[in-house]
Design a protein around this motif. Sequence first.
Motif, mmCIF file in Angstrom:
data_model
loop_
_atom_site.group_PDB
_atom_site.id
_atom_site.type_symbol
_atom_site.label_atom_id
_atom_site.label_comp_id
_atom_site.label_asym_id
_atom_site.label_seq_id
_atom_site.Cartn_x
_atom_site.Cartn_y
_atom_site.Cartn_z
ATOM 1 N N ASP A 182 0.811 -1.210 0.000
ATOM 2 C CA ASP A 182 0.000 0.000 0.000
ATOM 3 C C ASP A 182 0.852 1.272 0.000
ATOM 4 O O ASP A 182 0.311 2.374 0.015
ATOM 5 C CB ASP A 182 -0.972 0.004 1.182
ATOM 6 C CG ASP A 182 -0.277 -0.096 2.529
ATOM 7 O OD1 ASP A 182 0.930 -0.404 2.561
ATOM 8 O OD2 ASP A 182 -0.949 0.117 3.550
ATOM 9 N N PRO B 57 2.996 3.468 -2.217
ATOM 10 C CA PRO B 57 3.351 3.655 -3.621
ATOM 11 C C PRO B 57 4.833 3.977 -3.836
ATOM 12 O O PRO B 57 5.410 3.628 -4.860
ATOM 13 C CB PRO B 57 2.460 4.800 -4.090
ATOM 14 C CG PRO B 57 1.940 5.448 -2.868
ATOM 15 C CD PRO B 57 2.012 4.439 -1.756
ATOM 16 N N VAL C 15 6.703 0.635 -3.895
ATOM 17 C CA VAL C 15 6.455 -0.045 -5.169
ATOM 18 C C VAL C 15 7.294 0.605 -6.265
ATOM 19 O O VAL C 15 7.935 -0.083 -7.068
ATOM 20 C CB VAL C 15 4.953 -0.029 -5.526
ATOM 21 C CG1 VAL C 15 4.724 -0.572 -6.926
ATOM 22 C CG2 VAL C 15 4.152 -0.813 -4.498
ATOM 23 N N SER D 109 1.806 -4.936 -10.080
ATOM 24 C CA SER D 109 1.680 -4.489 -8.692
ATOM 25 C C SER D 109 0.226 -4.181 -8.359
ATOM 26 O O SER D 109 -0.591 -3.899 -9.239
ATOM 27 C CB SER D 109 2.554 -3.255 -8.431
ATOM 28 O OG SER D 109 2.167 -2.187 -9.252
ATOM 29 N N ASN E 130 -2.087 -2.219 -4.962
ATOM 30 C CA ASN E 130 -1.915 -1.385 -3.771
ATOM 31 C C ASN E 130 -2.771 -1.822 -2.589
ATOM 32 O O ASN E 130 -2.846 -1.117 -1.589
ATOM 33 C CB ASN E 130 -2.174 0.093 -4.102
ATOM 34 C CG ASN E 130 -3.589 0.337 -4.589
ATOM 35 O OD1 ASN E 130 -4.390 -0.585 -4.660
ATOM 36 N ND2 ASN E 130 -3.885 1.578 -4.917
ATOM 37 N N ASN E 131 -3.428 -2.974 -2.693
ATOM 38 C CA ASN E 131 -4.156 -3.516 -1.548
ATOM 39 C C ASN E 131 -4.289 -5.033 -1.711
ATOM 40 O O ASN E 131 -4.046 -5.577 -2.793
ATOM 41 C CB ASN E 131 -5.525 -2.842 -1.369
ATOM 42 C CG ASN E 131 -6.434 -3.038 -2.556
ATOM 43 O OD1 ASN E 131 -6.709 -4.166 -2.957
ATOM 44 N ND2 ASN E 131 -6.900 -1.926 -3.129
#
Length: 66
Positions: A20, A22, A25, A41, A43-44
Amino acid sequence: MGDFQKIVERPRPRLLIIDDDPMLVLLLREALGDSEWVIRSANNGSDGLELFTQDCFDLVLIDVVL
């Protein structure tokens, strides 16, 4: 007959990043950008699970505290 070398094309390894943050990532994508990895990828956790079930990954990096 001469010696012939069979060229076998390997599929590129696939990486799934689930985090989560960014910036983390982005950092991982930048660090691996010139590598042979195909990077996806999420984000959750729910989006990550959906990607995981839709594709075959060689490696999954996940933040355990999302």
